[in-house]
Design a protein around this motif. Structure first.
Motif, short mmCIF file in Angstrom:
data_model
loop_
_atom_site.label_atom_id
_atom_site.label_comp_id
_atom_site.label_asym_id
_atom_site.label_seq_id
_atom_site.Cartn_x
_atom_site.Cartn_y
_atom_site.Cartn_z
N ILE A 203 0.85 -1.19 0.00
CA ILE A 203 0.00 0.00 0.00
C ILE A 203 0.89 1.24 0.00
O ILE A 203 2.08 1.18 0.33
N ARG A 204 0.29 2.34 -0.35
CA ARG A 204 1.01 3.61 -0.36
C ARG A 204 1.08 4.16 1.07
O ARG A 204 0.07 4.23 1.77
N VAL A 205 2.27 4.54 1.48
CA VAL A 205 2.47 5.20 2.77
C VAL A 205 2.89 6.64 2.49
O VAL A 205 3.92 6.87 1.87
N PRO A 206 2.09 7.62 2.91
CA PRO A 206 2.44 9.02 2.61
C PRO A 206 3.76 9.41 3.26
O PRO A 206 4.07 8.98 4.37
N GLN A 207 4.51 10.24 2.57
CA GLN A 207 5.83 10.62 3.06
C GLN A 207 5.78 11.34 4.40
O GLN A 207 6.68 11.21 5.22
N TRP A 208 4.70 12.08 4.66
CA TRP A 208 4.61 12.83 5.92
C TRP A 208 4.54 11.90 7.13
O TRP A 208 4.83 12.33 8.26
N LEU A 209 4.17 10.64 6.92
CA LEU A 209 4.06 9.73 8.05
C LEU A 209 5.42 9.26 8.56
O LEU A 209 5.55 8.87 9.71
N HIS A 210 6.45 9.33 7.73
CA HIS A 210 7.77 8.86 8.16
C HIS A 210 8.36 9.73 9.28
O HIS A 210 8.76 9.19 10.33
N PRO A 211 8.46 11.04 9.11
CA PRO A 211 8.97 11.84 10.23
C PRO A 211 8.08 11.77 11.46
O PRO A 211 8.57 11.81 12.59
N LEU A 212 6.78 11.64 11.26
CA LEU A 212 5.89 11.51 12.40
C LEU A 212 6.18 10.22 13.17
O LEU A 212 6.25 10.21 14.39
N ALA A 213 6.38 9.12 12.44
CA ALA A 213 6.70 7.84 13.08
C ALA A 213 8.03 7.93 13.82
O ALA A 213 8.18 7.39 14.93
N PHE A 214 9.00 8.61 13.23
CA PHE A 214 10.31 8.78 13.87
C PHE A 214 10.17 9.56 15.18
O PHE A 214 10.70 9.17 16.22
N ASP A 215 9.42 10.67 15.12
CA ASP A 215 9.23 11.50 16.32
C ASP A 215 8.44 10.77 17.39
O ASP A 215 8.67 10.97 18.59
N LEU A 216 7.51 9.93 16.98
CA LEU A 216 6.73 9.14 17.93
C LEU A 216 7.64 8.19 18.70
O LEU A 216 7.51 8.02 19.91
N VAL A 217 8.59 7.58 17.99
CA VAL A 217 9.57 6.70 18.65
C VAL A 217 10.43 7.48 19.63
O VAL A 217 10.53 7.14 20.82
N THR A 218 11.07 8.53 19.15
CA THR A 218 12.06 9.22 19.98
C THR A 218 11.42 9.91 21.18
O THR A 218 11.99 9.88 22.28
N SER A 219 10.23 10.49 21.00
CA SER A 219 9.61 11.19 22.12
C SER A 219 9.12 10.21 23.19
O SER A 219 9.32 10.44 24.39
N SER A 220 8.49 9.11 22.78
CA SER A 220 7.98 8.16 23.77
C SER A 220 9.12 7.41 24.46
O SER A 220 9.08 7.21 25.68
N GLU A 221 10.12 7.02 23.71
CA GLU A 221 11.24 6.29 24.32
C GLU A 221 12.04 7.19 25.26
O GLU A 221 12.49 6.74 26.31
N GLN A 222 12.19 8.47 24.91
CA GLN A 222 12.91 9.39 25.78
C GLN A 222 12.17 9.58 27.10
O GLN A 222 12.77 9.56 28.18
N ARG A 223 10.88 9.79 27.02
CA ARG A 223 10.08 9.95 28.23
C ARG A 223 10.16 8.71 29.12
O ARG A 223 10.24 8.80 30.33
N ARG A 224 10.11 7.55 28.49
CA ARG A 224 10.17 6.30 29.26
C ARG A 224 11.52 6.17 29.96
O ARG A 224 11.58 5.80 31.14
N LEU A 225 12.60 6.48 29.26
CA LEU A 225 13.93 6.41 29.87
C LEU A 225 14.09 7.45 30.98
O LEU A 225 14.87 7.24 31.92
N ASP A 226 13.33 8.53 30.89
CA ASP A 226 13.38 9.56 31.93
C ASP A 226 12.54 9.21 33.16
O ASP A 226 12.48 9.98 34.11
N GLY A 227 11.88 8.06 33.12
CA GLY A 227 11.16 7.59 34.29
C GLY A 227 9.65 7.64 34.19
O GLY A 227 8.96 7.26 35.15
N ALA A 228 9.11 8.11 33.08
CA ALA A 228 7.66 8.15 32.92
C ALA A 228 7.12 6.73 32.77
O ALA A 228 7.80 5.83 32.29
N SER A 229 5.87 6.54 33.16
CA SER A 229 5.21 5.26 32.93
C SER A 229 4.93 5.14 31.43
O SER A 229 4.92 6.14 30.70
N PRO A 230 4.65 3.92 30.94
CA PRO A 230 4.29 3.79 29.52
C PRO A 230 3.11 4.67 29.13
O PRO A 230 3.12 5.29 28.06
#
Length: 243
Positions: A203-230
């Motif tokens: 299927i077609r994946v719009p290009q705008w979804l790639h940076p969004l997916a990247f930011d979703l990873v980095t922001s959630s993983e950073q918060r988790r490493l900083d001690g936040a709950s999932p």
């Protein structure tokens, strides 16, 4: 103690792989140059479904790279893809439920052959419990396509058996969208050659979804490493993605 990045480079990754600061720092510093500097945003909050820890076959995987954060992020990405591809509200919710629990029956973080099939069987038995927990009543007609998508999500298209080809024909859209959402969360992996390759999708994946997916990873993983709950980490990550 070696980071996931170090272990991946040495081909020494173990059965249970948990994000660490050096690996996340490496991922963040290798943000593709084609991505915009500012986080990508969407106009409406996507559906976020967070799998429960007791649904995992091995408690050690709850915090792993295939654990709660991964399942929840894939539900967000599935929600966005569902809108992009015109699913109705019930179809989108069912796809997101399947996305949230697609890896919950993994036994380890390596190439766990058959984990999609195990998740599908578990979901077929427990879909009412799962739907109550998420607050989404799933239409009976969509249970089988959702389970099929889960069963096929870890099988390359070219490796489908004759039975899997027939099953795929009955659940083509759900399967294609779940595979795409799962693929987009590969920015969490410690080698960039393992990052999303949409040429393997149908299927077609719009290009705008790639940076969004990247930011979703980095922001959630950073918060988790900083001690936040999932829940805290994922809620924060979703909030920065829409205005």
């Amino acid at each position: 103690m070696h980071s996931l990045r170090d272990l991946a480079e040495r081909r020494l990754l173990g059965d249970h792989q948990v994000m660490d600061r050096p690996t996340l720092d490496w991922i963040t510093s290798h943000r593709p140059s084609s991505f915009p500097d500012q986080p990508s945003r969407v106009l409406h909050p996507p559906l976020l479904l967070i799998p429960r820890t007791e649904w995992f076959a091995d408690v050690r995987l709850v915090d792993s790279i295939h654990g709660v954060l991964h399942g929840a992020r894939v539900s967000v990405l599935a929600s966005l893809l569902a809108v992009e591809h015109g699913l109705n509200r019930e179809e989108a919710a069912t796809l997101c439920v399947a996305a949230a629990v697609h890896d919950c029956r993994r036994r380890h973080d390596r190439d766990d052959v058959g984990h999609g099939r195990r998740a599908a069987r578990w979901f077929a038995r427990h879909h009412q419990m799962v739907s109550r927990a998420f607050g989404h009543q799933l239409p009976p007609a969509l249970i089988a396509p959702a389970a099929t998508a889960m069963a096929l999500h870890d099988v390359p298209y070219g490796a489908f058996s004759a039975d899997q080809v027939r099953a795929y024909g009955r659940a083509r859209q759900f399967t294609d969208l779940l595979k795409a959402a799962d693929c987009l969360d590969r920015y969490r992996l410690p080698l960039d050659r393992w990052w999303p390759d949409t040429r393997r999708l149908r299927i077609r994946v719009p290009q705008w979804l790639h940076p969004l997916a990247f930011d979703l990873v980095t922001s959630s993983e950073q918060r988790r490493l900083d001690g936040a709950s999932p829940v805290e980490a994922l809620t924060h990550a979703r909030q920065i993605l829409y205005r």
